[in-house]
Design a protein around this motif. Structure first.
Motif, PDB file in Angstrom:
ATOM      1  N   ARG A 130       0.704  -1.297  -0.035  1.00 35.91           N
ATOM      2  CA  ARG A 130      -0.019  -0.002  -0.037  1.00 35.91           C
ATOM      3  C   ARG A 130       1.178   1.312   0.098  1.00 35.91           C
ATOM      4  NH1 ARG A 130      -2.872  -3.390  -0.949  1.00 35.91           N
ATOM      5  NH2 ARG A 130      -4.842  -4.027   0.049  1.00 35.91           N
ATOM      6  N   LYS A 132       0.163   5.260   0.666  1.00 38.31           N
ATOM      7  CA  LYS A 132      -0.882   6.468   0.949  1.00 38.31           C
ATOM      8  C   LYS A 132      -0.180   7.723   0.419  1.00 38.31           C
ATOM      9  CE  LYS A 132      -3.526   8.343   4.877  1.00 38.31           C
ATOM     10  NZ  LYS A 132      -3.859   8.403   6.335  1.00 38.31           N
ATOM     11  N   THR A 148      -5.105   6.387  -1.359  1.00 44.09           N
ATOM     12  CA  THR A 148      -4.110   5.248  -1.090  1.00 44.09           C
ATOM     13  C   THR A 148      -4.254   4.104  -2.544  1.00 44.09           C
ATOM     14  OG1 THR A 148      -4.628   5.273   1.280  1.00 44.09           O
ATOM     15  CG2 THR A 148      -3.903   3.222   0.224  1.00 44.09           C
ATOM     16  N   PRO A 150      -3.302   0.469  -3.891  1.00 47.40           N
ATOM     17  CA  PRO A 150      -2.620  -0.758  -3.747  1.00 47.40           C
ATOM     18  C   PRO A 150      -1.636  -1.079  -4.777  1.00 47.40           C
ATOM     19  CG  PRO A 150      -4.803  -0.907  -4.977  1.00 47.40           C
ATOM     20  CD  PRO A 150      -4.587   0.607  -4.814  1.00 47.40           C
TER      21      PRO A 150
END
Length: 152
Positions: A130, A132, A148, A150
Motif C-alpha cells: 500500500r 498512501k 491510497t 494498492p
C-alpha cells in the motif's frame, strides 16, 4: 496555501511528516493479512516499480504504469523500516481533460507512507503493498485529503 517561501515549505513538509508518522495507516485495520513480522533489518521491504524491480527509498515512483500519467518525484524519505516508510515529495498527475492525450500535468506537494509489507517466495525481500499519498497543499479536483494506492 502557497509555497512561495522555501522556509514555509520546509515547515509544512516537516509538520506533514510528523502527522503522517504519528498516525500511520500501517497501524490501522484488521485486514493486514499475510503481512510480514519480525524480519531482519537487512530484509527491509521494497517498493516494486513498473519494470518489477525492487526499490528502496526511490527518488521517483510511477503510480500509473500503463500510461505514465501519475507519478511521484523528488521523494525524500524520513524513515524506511520493516513496517512502514515515510517521506515527502511531489505528485505529478495529468488531469486528462478533455482526455489524457490533451490533458495537462499538475504538481502537488505530498506526504507519502508505504506500508503493509507482504512476504515473497524464494528469499526475496518483502514488498510494501500500500502507498498512501497525503496532499499537503493543493490537490487534484475531486480528490480527498489523501489517496491510497494498492501496490503489487
Amino acid at each position: 496555501m502557497s509555497f512561495a517561501s522555501g522556509a514555509r515549505r520546509t515547515a509544512v513538509i516537516a509538520a506533514a511528516l510528523v502527522a503522517i508518522t504519528a498516525a500511520p495507516a500501517s497501524a490501522a485495520g484488521p485486514d493486514r493479512v499475510h503481512t510480514v513480522a519480525n524480519r531482519a533489518p537487512h530484509r527491509a521491504p521494497v517498493l516494486i516499480d513498473c519494470l518489477r524491480h525492487d526499490q528502496v527509498s526511490p527518488r521517483e515512483y510511477m503510480l500509473a504504469c500503463a500510461d505514465g500519467n501519475n507519478d511521484l518525484r523528488g521523494l525524500h524519505w524520513a524513515d524506511w523500516t520493516a513496517r512502514a516508510a515515510h517521506g515527502v515529495g511531489r505528485q505529478v498527475a495529468n488531469d486528462c481533460l478533455p482526455d489524457c492525450a490533451e490533458g495537462h500535468f499538475h504538481t502537488f506537494w505530498v506526504g507519502v507512507e508505504a506500508y503493509r509489507p507482504v512476504a515473497r517466495p524464494h528469499g526475496k525481500a518483502p514488498y510494501f503493498s500500500r502507498l498512501k499519498v497525503v496532499y499537503l497543499d493543493n490537490r487534484p479536483p475531486g480528490s480527498g485529503p489523501a489517496q491510497t494506492y494498492p501496490l503489487s
